[in-house]
Design an enzyme around this catalytic site. Structure first.
Site, PDB file in Angstrom:
ATOM      1  N   CYS A  22      37.336  17.769  16.957  1.00  0.00           N
ATOM      2  CA  CYS A  22      37.927  18.815  17.789  1.00  0.00           C
ATOM      3  C   CYS A  22      38.343  18.160  19.103  1.00  0.00           C
ATOM      4  O   CYS A  22      37.588  17.385  19.680  1.00  0.00           O
ATOM      5  CB  CYS A  22      36.873  19.895  18.035  1.00  0.00           C
ATOM      6  SG  CYS A  22      37.194  20.907  19.471  1.00  0.00           S
ATOM      7  N   CYS A  44      35.150  23.352  24.432  1.00  0.00           N
ATOM      8  CA  CYS A  44      34.727  23.881  23.130  1.00  0.00           C
ATOM      9  C   CYS A  44      33.253  24.275  23.236  1.00  0.00           C
ATOM     10  O   CYS A  44      32.399  23.421  23.485  1.00  0.00           O
ATOM     11  CB  CYS A  44      34.923  22.836  22.033  1.00  0.00           C
ATOM     12  SG  CYS A  44      34.212  23.340  20.457  1.00  0.00           S
ATOM     13  N   CYS A  71      36.602  26.727  18.639  1.00  0.00           N
ATOM     14  CA  CYS A  71      37.398  27.004  19.842  1.00  0.00           C
ATOM     15  C   CYS A  71      38.897  27.059  19.565  1.00  0.00           C
ATOM     16  O   CYS A  71      39.676  27.375  20.459  1.00  0.00           O
ATOM     17  CB  CYS A  71      37.113  25.966  20.922  1.00  0.00           C
ATOM     18  SG  CYS A  71      37.780  24.344  20.545  1.00  0.00           S
ATOM     19  N   LYS A 125      11.156   2.894  -0.578  1.00  0.00           N
ATOM     20  CA  LYS A 125      11.087   4.319  -0.896  1.00  0.00           C
ATOM     21  C   LYS A 125      11.246   4.581  -2.394  1.00  0.00           C
ATOM     22  O   LYS A 125      11.970   3.861  -3.088  1.00  0.00           O
ATOM     23  CB  LYS A 125      12.201   5.072  -0.152  1.00  0.00           C
ATOM     24  CG  LYS A 125      12.148   4.950   1.363  1.00  0.00           C
ATOM     25  CD  LYS A 125      10.858   5.461   1.966  1.00  0.00           C
ATOM     26  CE  LYS A 125      10.852   6.918   2.293  1.00  0.00           C
ATOM     27  NZ  LYS A 125      11.626   7.333   3.412  1.00  0.00           N
ATOM     28  N   ASP A 171       2.602  10.543   2.714  1.00  0.00           N
ATOM     29  CA  ASP A 171       3.519  11.502   3.318  1.00  0.00           C
ATOM     30  C   ASP A 171       2.715  12.523   4.121  1.00  0.00           C
ATOM     31  O   ASP A 171       2.413  13.620   3.651  1.00  0.00           O
ATOM     32  CB  ASP A 171       4.327  12.190   2.200  1.00  0.00           C
ATOM     33  CG  ASP A 171       5.542  12.897   2.761  1.00  0.00           C
ATOM     34  OD1 ASP A 171       5.816  12.740   3.963  1.00  0.00           O
ATOM     35  OD2 ASP A 171       6.216  13.588   1.984  1.00  0.00           O
ATOM     36  N   CYS A 212      39.865  23.510  15.207  1.00  0.00           N
ATOM     37  CA  CYS A 212      38.415  23.658  15.351  1.00  0.00           C
ATOM     38  C   CYS A 212      38.045  25.112  15.067  1.00  0.00           C
ATOM     39  O   CYS A 212      38.594  26.021  15.696  1.00  0.00           O
ATOM     40  CB  CYS A 212      37.998  23.249  16.759  1.00  0.00           C
ATOM     41  SG  CYS A 212      36.294  23.687  17.129  1.00  0.00           S
ATOM     42  N   TYR A 256      -4.591   2.666   8.095  1.00  0.00           N
ATOM     43  CA  TYR A 256      -3.791   1.538   7.600  1.00  0.00           C
ATOM     44  C   TYR A 256      -3.345   0.577   8.690  1.00  0.00           C
ATOM     45  O   TYR A 256      -2.702  -0.420   8.410  1.00  0.00           O
ATOM     46  CB  TYR A 256      -2.569   2.024   6.821  1.00  0.00           C
ATOM     47  CG  TYR A 256      -1.730   3.072   7.523  1.00  0.00           C
ATOM     48  CD1 TYR A 256      -1.046   2.775   8.687  1.00  0.00           C
ATOM     49  CD2 TYR A 256      -1.646   4.372   7.010  1.00  0.00           C
ATOM     50  CE1 TYR A 256      -0.292   3.737   9.333  1.00  0.00           C
ATOM     51  CE2 TYR A 256      -0.894   5.338   7.660  1.00  0.00           C
ATOM     52  CZ  TYR A 256      -0.226   5.014   8.815  1.00  0.00           C
ATOM     53  OH  TYR A 256       0.509   5.963   9.461  1.00  0.00           O
ATOM     54  N   LYS A 315       2.815   4.595   0.842  1.00  0.00           N
ATOM     55  CA  LYS A 315       3.261   5.240   2.086  1.00  0.00           C
ATOM     56  C   LYS A 315       2.869   6.712   1.962  1.00  0.00           C
ATOM     57  O   LYS A 315       3.420   7.443   1.135  1.00  0.00           O
ATOM     58  CB  LYS A 315       4.766   5.083   2.271  1.00  0.00           C
ATOM     59  CG  LYS A 315       5.254   5.677   3.576  1.00  0.00           C
ATOM     60  CD  LYS A 315       6.666   5.227   3.873  1.00  0.00           C
ATOM     61  CE  LYS A 315       7.128   5.642   5.246  1.00  0.00           C
ATOM     62  NZ  LYS A 315       7.181   7.077   5.459  1.00  0.00           N
ATOM     63  N   GLU A 353       0.844  -1.206   0.000  1.00  0.00           N
ATOM     64  CA  GLU A 353       0.000   0.000   0.000  1.00  0.00           C
ATOM     65  C   GLU A 353       0.872   1.246   0.000  1.00  0.00           C
ATOM     66  O   GLU A 353       2.006   1.203   0.478  1.00  0.00           O
ATOM     67  CB  GLU A 353      -0.942   0.001   1.210  1.00  0.00           C
ATOM     68  CG  GLU A 353      -0.218  -0.013   2.526  1.00  0.00           C
ATOM     69  CD  GLU A 353      -1.125  -0.313   3.720  1.00  0.00           C
ATOM     70  OE1 GLU A 353      -2.049  -1.118   3.575  1.00  0.00           O
ATOM     71  OE2 GLU A 353      -0.881   0.271   4.780  1.00  0.00           O
TER      72      GLU A 353
END
Ligand code: IVH
Length: 708
Positions: free
Chosen positions: A447, A453, A426, A329, A133, A423, A241, A131, A129
């Protein structure tokens, strides 16, 4: 020039000014109520509205004799509800695992065969069936009457949207037909049709209201209105469903259940088909995919469900998805755009993630501005540069990805992207860890700043309050960002002292931009509610690397209470201790997770964060299965081969009865189920004098029906 009374503080108002101010506020608040409730088009923020009401109340308190007959405070029901009440689902609302191609679908049926011990010739009927959305909804009918409607929420607790749902014409207030179970929870998807969505957006534009990005957002926004009269005006539709709690079952198959839902008066999707093999479901998939563009609602794949409900029950669930269903999908939607810049984001565990900032483009109805570039290797492999024209794709809710660079379009001046080794937040060294086992360097650059940080500290806090962790209403990523910058929440325990500190502060939160009396009150009450929390959520909220929701649940189940968990993690620092063996033998806890836990508890600053938090928060002991069984809390090890059911099914049953399944035998093992071919584990169990059961004894013990 007349002075604007608006700017005069309540204590300075003369009686005459107060009367005029009350008149002005009554008119203004009534107008804002109308804009908000009737047109769903507010022109002021909640905080500005709160401020107006608060001023009105203060003036009325000081000049009570001036209180008007049309005072905003007299209007019953004028003030909107501030939140929906929560509903704990009797049966959890789960998600589906995905198949992205035909091989994944074959694997899905093979897994089912193995789990149920079916041979190649046995037919597995599958219901296919679309799907839808939209957003899932559960409808509880008692004696055929709709008594409760709730959103999915986090799957275990949703929001009570009964009033709103009663306005949706697709959803019957009373079920029709015969043999309706006394208690029947029907589940399905709320969605909006394309034409209705377009018309709604036009109407919203005309009144300067909120314009929705896609039909799903429009459906969600329309359902979650605190004022049900707004939902009533929105064109919401529904497809049923599935089901949750039920006092009896109208059928023994998925197909039969769909027909029953239809007979009871609910819309079911007309493309639903029952097939006898994978070839046929794939044909359904291809046929619907061809029609997808001409459908008047969004679908993002086809769901396949095992038709026999006895098989569905045996297959059960793994983590949050059923083993008996999968969502196949549709391929992702693609588009071409330009990379304006590459930004480096620093996550909760210090991972540096490159993000492409794109020239905004609409892909499948959604405007995309960012795409993840994953890591340094990925950028090098695809040779992605700033200024490149790229093909991107977006599938469902997944972050858009760059699939290829259109090299012909590349400007001559472009240079390869230099991945940073410090990083950007930081300034600490950022490096790729080397895997001790393989000697290879990790794909992720991290990092090394830890909690010093700010990015890591902030991201950990955001994770702490996120939906599947503490889930504090009114305290999301945006508020954490501000509170952290202002220095009032820098560690999780600060959240729980916020109210007390605010009560004594001179610059109170309710006076700050973006806040008002009502929102601050709501925030503090939401925080208060979380002083008690389930043990698994608590573990998950700590944000330990590799410890996601499933692992957190395993740990909570295994250690039952926070005290025994902490004691065990401390003892497990010593690899020769039993606690270490216990940890690594928990089925489902891999080496990386075990190592990450040990490292987390080795760091003093983590232990401090945890202890501080425990001063304010009490994790509830873990709730195991409701079935009272002799296996509750016991540890079981399976060894050798089983003949009546597959190893996975045996394990799943044991877990359903509240047992922990371990991979190795120790003094802590309560039962060893030994089949033919059992070797060293059986020997060890005999040496330790443990309870050893044959498969048949095990089946009798749990009282489960062996396969005939
Ligand atoms: S069955 C136990 N069938 O997809 C699983 N779900 O990704 C029950 N959805 O949360 C779900 N169409 O909101 C099922 N025909 C369909 C569906 C469907 C849409 C949604 C549902 C679920 C999500 C999982």
């Amino acid at each position: 020039m007349t002075k604007s009374f608006e700017a005069i503080s309540v204590s300075d108002l003369s009686e005459q000014q107060a009367a005029q101010e009350l008149e002005r506020l009554a008119t203004l608040i009534a107008e804002h109520d109308r804009l908000y409730h009737q047109l769903d088009a507010p022109t002021v923020s909640d905080e500005q509205y709160d401020t107006l009401r608060a001023r009105n109340t203060r003036i009325e308190e000081k000049f009570s004799h001036l209180r008007r007959s049309d005072s905003p405070n007299k209007k019953v029901g004028a003030a909107p509800l501030d939140t929906f009440s929560k509903v704990k689902h009797k049966v959890a609302m789960l998600s589906l695992s995905n198949a992205f191609n035909e091989d994944d679908v074959f694997d899905f049926t093979q897994r089912i065969r193995r789990f149920l011990g079916l041979d190649e010739h046995e037919t597995i009927e599958l219901v296919a069936e679309p799907k839808i959305d939209g957003l899932s909804l559960t409808l509880r009918y008692e004696n055929a009457q709709l008594v409760l409607a709730a959103t999915r929420g986090d799957g275990r607790t949703g929001e009570n949207v009964t009033k709103n749902v009663l306005t949706i014409s697709d959803i019957p207030h009373t079920l029709s037909g015969s043999d309706i179970p006394d208690v029947f929870e029907i589940r399905g998807e709320i969605y909006m049709r394309h034409d209705d969505f377009a018309a709604l957006n036009t109407a919203q534009q005309n009144i300067n209201g909120k314009v929705f990005a896609n039909p799903r957002n429009a459906a969600a926004g329309s359902l979650r209105q605190l004022d049900a009269s707004i939902t009533a005006k929105r064109p919401l539709k529904f497809f049923a469903y599935s089901w949750g709690d039920a006092s009896s079952m109208p059928s023994s198959t998925q197909w039969g259940m769909s027909q029953a839902l239809k007979d009871f008066g609910l819309p079911i999707n007309p493309f639903t088909k029952c097939c006898t093999n994978v070839k046929d479901v794939l044909e359904v998939y291809r046929a619907i995919e061809l029609q997808r563009a001409s459908l008047d609602y969004d679908i993002d794949g086809i769901v396949y469900k095992v038709n026999r409900l006895d098989w569905q029950n045996r297959l059960g669930f793994v983590s949050r998805s059923p083993r008996w269903a999968i969502a196949h999908k549709f391929p992702a939607e693609k588009a071409i755009t330009l990379i304006k810049d590459i930004e480096i984001q620093v996550g909760r565990t210090g991972a540096l993630t490159p993000v492409a900032k794109l020239v905004p483009i609409t892909v499948g109805g959604v405007v995309v501005q960012n795409a993840t570039l994953h890591n340094a290797d990925e950028i090098a492999r695809k040779d992605i540069r700033i200024g490149d024209t790229v093909r991107i794709q977006r599938a469902g809710d997944v972050i858009p990805q760059v699939i290829e660079v259109l090299k012909d379009e590349r400007p001559q001046s472009s240079l390869p992207f230099q991945f940073p080794n410090i990083c950007p937040v930081c300034g600490s060294r950022a490096a790729r860890e080397v895997n001790v086992k393989t000697g290879k360097s990790d794909a992720v650059t991290r990092c090394t700043g830890g909690l010093t940080c700010p990015a890591q500290a902030k991201e950990r806090l955001k994770h702490f309050v996120s939906r599947n962790a503490f889930d504090i209403e009114g305290l999301g990523a945006k508020q954490i960002e501000t509170f952290y910058t202002q220095g009032c929440v820098v560690a999780p325990s600060d959240i729980f002292t916020l109210k007390q500190r605010n009560d004594h502060a001179t610059d109170k939160l309710q006076n700050k931009e973006g806040w008002g009396d009502l929102s601050v009150k709501n925030l503090f009450s939401a925080i208060e509610k979380r002083r008690k929390i389930s043990f698994d959520r608590f573990i998950y909220a700590l944000g330990i690397r590799y410890i996601g929701e499933t692992t957190s649940r395993l740990l909570a189940k295994n250690y039952s209470s926070i005290e025994s968990f902490i004691a065990a993690m401390n003892a497990a620092q010593d690899e020769t201790d039993d606690a270490y063996n216990e940890l690594v033998s928990i089925d489902g806890i891999g080496d990386s997770a075990a190592q990450a836990l040990i490292e987390f508890f080795r760091e003093d600053h983590n232990v401090k964060v945890l202890n501080d938090l425990l001063q304010y928060v009490t994790p509830d002991p873990f709730e195991t299965s409701d079935i009272s069984s002799p296996l509750q809390g016991k540890t079981v090890v399976f060894t050798g081969s089983l003949e009546q059911m597959s190893r996975s099914e045996a394990k799943a049953i044991a877990e359903r009865y509240g047992a922990k399944v371990a991979g190795s035998v120790s003094q802590k093992t309560d039962y060893v189920v030994a089949g033919p071919g059992a070797g060293s584990k059986l020997k060890k169990a005999q040496d330790l004098g443990l309870n050893i059961l044959t498969e048949q004894e095990w089946i009798l013990f749990i009282g489960a029906e062996p396969k005939l």
